[in-house]
Write a protein that holds these residues in place. Sequence first.
Motif, mmCIF file in Angstrom:
data_model
loop_
_atom_site.group_PDB
_atom_site.id
_atom_site.type_symbol
_atom_site.label_atom_id
_atom_site.label_comp_id
_atom_site.label_asym_id
_atom_site.label_seq_id
_atom_site.Cartn_x
_atom_site.Cartn_y
_atom_site.Cartn_z
ATOM 1 N N MET A 128 0.845 -1.197 0.000
ATOM 2 C CA MET A 128 0.000 0.000 0.000
ATOM 3 C C MET A 128 0.879 1.245 0.000
ATOM 4 S SD MET A 128 -3.369 -0.595 2.301
ATOM 5 C CE MET A 128 -2.637 -1.272 3.750
ATOM 6 N N ALA A 129 0.389 2.238 -0.700
ATOM 7 C CA ALA A 129 1.110 3.505 -0.747
ATOM 8 C C ALA A 129 0.531 4.469 0.294
ATOM 9 C CB ALA A 129 1.006 4.105 -2.139
ATOM 10 N N THR A 130 1.268 5.526 0.564
ATOM 11 C CA THR A 130 0.873 6.520 1.556
ATOM 12 C C THR A 130 0.566 7.840 0.867
ATOM 13 O OG1 THR A 130 2.310 5.464 3.183
ATOM 14 C CG2 THR A 130 1.608 7.714 3.657
ATOM 15 N N CYS A 131 -0.530 8.474 1.264
ATOM 16 C CA CYS A 131 -0.926 9.769 0.711
ATOM 17 C C CYS A 131 0.067 10.843 1.164
ATOM 18 C CB CYS A 131 -2.336 10.117 1.179
ATOM 19 S SG CYS A 131 -2.918 11.738 0.615
ATOM 20 N N ASP A 132 0.542 11.634 0.199
ATOM 21 C CA ASP A 132 1.497 12.700 0.513
ATOM 22 C C ASP A 132 0.872 13.827 1.330
ATOM 23 O OD1 ASP A 132 3.462 11.366 -0.890
ATOM 24 O OD2 ASP A 132 3.215 12.556 -2.716
ATOM 25 N N ALA A 133 -0.450 13.966 1.282
ATOM 26 C CA ALA A 133 -1.111 15.062 2.000
ATOM 27 C C ALA A 133 -1.462 14.682 3.437
ATOM 28 C CB ALA A 133 -2.365 15.504 1.261
ATOM 29 N N CYS A 134 -2.118 13.545 3.606
ATOM 30 C CA CYS A 134 -2.641 13.208 4.938
ATOM 31 C C CYS A 134 -1.941 12.045 5.620
ATOM 32 C CB CYS A 134 -4.140 12.937 4.856
ATOM 33 S SG CYS A 134 -4.567 11.411 3.965
ATOM 34 N N GLY A 135 -1.088 11.324 4.864
ATOM 35 C CA GLY A 135 -0.362 10.210 5.463
ATOM 36 C C GLY A 135 -1.126 8.905 5.536
ATOM 37 N N ASN A 136 -2.333 8.868 4.984
ATOM 38 C CA ASN A 136 -3.147 7.665 5.008
ATOM 39 C C ASN A 136 -2.523 6.581 4.133
ATOM 40 O OD1 ASN A 136 -5.395 5.965 5.460
ATOM 41 N ND2 ASN A 136 -6.432 6.738 3.636
ATOM 42 N N GLU A 137 -2.406 5.369 4.671
ATOM 43 C CA GLU A 137 -1.980 4.226 3.866
ATOM 44 C C GLU A 137 -3.223 3.643 3.232
ATOM 45 O OE1 GLU A 137 0.428 1.412 5.909
ATOM 46 O OE2 GLU A 137 1.789 2.946 6.656
ATOM 47 N N TYR A 138 -3.206 3.510 1.904
ATOM 48 C CA TYR A 138 -4.424 3.169 1.179
ATOM 49 C C TYR A 138 -4.078 2.327 -0.032
ATOM 50 C CZ TYR A 138 -9.063 4.251 -0.881
ATOM 51 O OH TYR A 138 -10.319 4.183 -1.410
ATOM 52 N N ASP A 139 -4.905 1.339 -0.334
ATOM 53 C CA ASP A 139 -4.616 0.453 -1.460
ATOM 54 C C ASP A 139 -5.080 1.008 -2.810
ATOM 55 O OD1 ASP A 139 -7.344 0.128 -0.890
ATOM 56 O OD2 ASP A 139 -7.348 -1.981 -1.484
ATOM 57 N N THR A 188 5.494 15.486 -8.803
ATOM 58 C CA THR A 188 4.646 14.298 -8.721
ATOM 59 C C THR A 188 4.227 14.075 -7.279
ATOM 60 O OG1 THR A 188 5.778 13.268 -10.589
ATOM 61 C CG2 THR A 188 4.556 11.811 -9.156
ATOM 62 N N GLY A 189 2.982 13.630 -7.106
ATOM 63 C CA GLY A 189 2.496 13.330 -5.763
ATOM 64 C C GLY A 189 1.608 12.107 -5.772
ATOM 65 N N THR A 190 1.534 11.417 -4.648
ATOM 66 C CA THR A 190 0.679 10.251 -4.470
ATOM 67 C C THR A 190 -0.415 10.622 -3.477
ATOM 68 O OG1 THR A 190 2.534 8.763 -4.888
ATOM 69 C CG2 THR A 190 0.627 7.829 -3.742
ATOM 70 N N PHE A 191 -1.667 10.320 -3.835
ATOM 71 C CA PHE A 191 -2.799 10.761 -3.018
ATOM 72 C C PHE A 191 -3.854 9.675 -2.878
ATOM 73 C CE2 PHE A 191 -0.954 14.328 -5.315
ATOM 74 C CZ PHE A 191 -0.516 15.097 -4.256
ATOM 75 N N ASP A 192 -4.638 9.791 -1.804
ATOM 76 C CA ASP A 192 -5.728 8.842 -1.578
ATOM 77 C C ASP A 192 -7.079 9.416 -1.971
ATOM 78 O OD1 ASP A 192 -6.112 10.652 0.496
ATOM 79 O OD2 ASP A 192 -6.437 9.125 2.024
ATOM 80 N N SER A 193 -7.137 10.709 -2.310
ATOM 81 C CA SER A 193 -8.404 11.336 -2.710
ATOM 82 C C SER A 193 -8.108 12.574 -3.556
ATOM 83 C CB SER A 193 -9.215 11.761 -1.478
ATOM 84 O OG SER A 193 -8.541 12.815 -0.796
ATOM 85 N N PHE A 194 -9.095 12.989 -4.334
ATOM 86 C CA PHE A 194 -8.932 14.214 -5.119
ATOM 87 C C PHE A 194 -8.829 15.428 -4.198
ATOM 88 C CE2 PHE A 194 -10.794 11.499 -8.442
ATOM 89 C CZ PHE A 194 -9.806 11.647 -9.396
ATOM 90 N N GLU A 195 -9.471 15.360 -3.047
ATOM 91 C CA GLU A 195 -9.376 16.452 -2.077
ATOM 92 C C GLU A 195 -7.926 16.668 -1.640
ATOM 93 O OE1 GLU A 195 -11.257 17.770 2.240
ATOM 94 O OE2 GLU A 195 -11.575 15.744 1.520
ATOM 95 N N CYS A 196 -7.245 15.591 -1.320
ATOM 96 C CA CYS A 196 -5.838 15.714 -0.921
ATOM 97 C C CYS A 196 -4.975 16.181 -2.090
ATOM 98 C CB CYS A 196 -5.322 14.384 -0.375
ATOM 99 S SG CYS A 196 -5.914 14.012 1.300
ATOM 100 N N ALA A 197 -5.246 15.676 -3.291
ATOM 101 C CA ALA A 197 -4.480 16.089 -4.472
ATOM 102 C C ALA A 197 -4.652 17.584 -4.726
ATOM 103 C CB ALA A 197 -4.917 15.287 -5.687
#
Length: 77
Positions: A1-12, A23-32
């Motif tokens: 699982m990767a980690t969101c760059d904004a909130c730190g959430n580990e998400y599949d 470049t950034g990795t995110f779990d939601s469009f809100e964080c992006a």
Amino acid sequence: MATCDACGNEYDKTFTVTQGERTGTFDSFECAAHVMAPTCAHCGVRILGHGVEAGGQVFCCASCARHVGEEGVADRA
């Protein structure tokens, strides 16, 4: 699982956004949007649409561009 760059959430179901060299990795469009969207040079709001470019800066609207002295800007073509 990767980690969101904004909130730190580990998400599949993370996704990657690339903007030029950034470049950034995110779990939601809100964080992006929180991390990647530009902010208005006058009022600081996040610009999620086209915005207005003038004098080398980006504004959320022509009104904000005019507030800093830009002329000849319009929200509609």
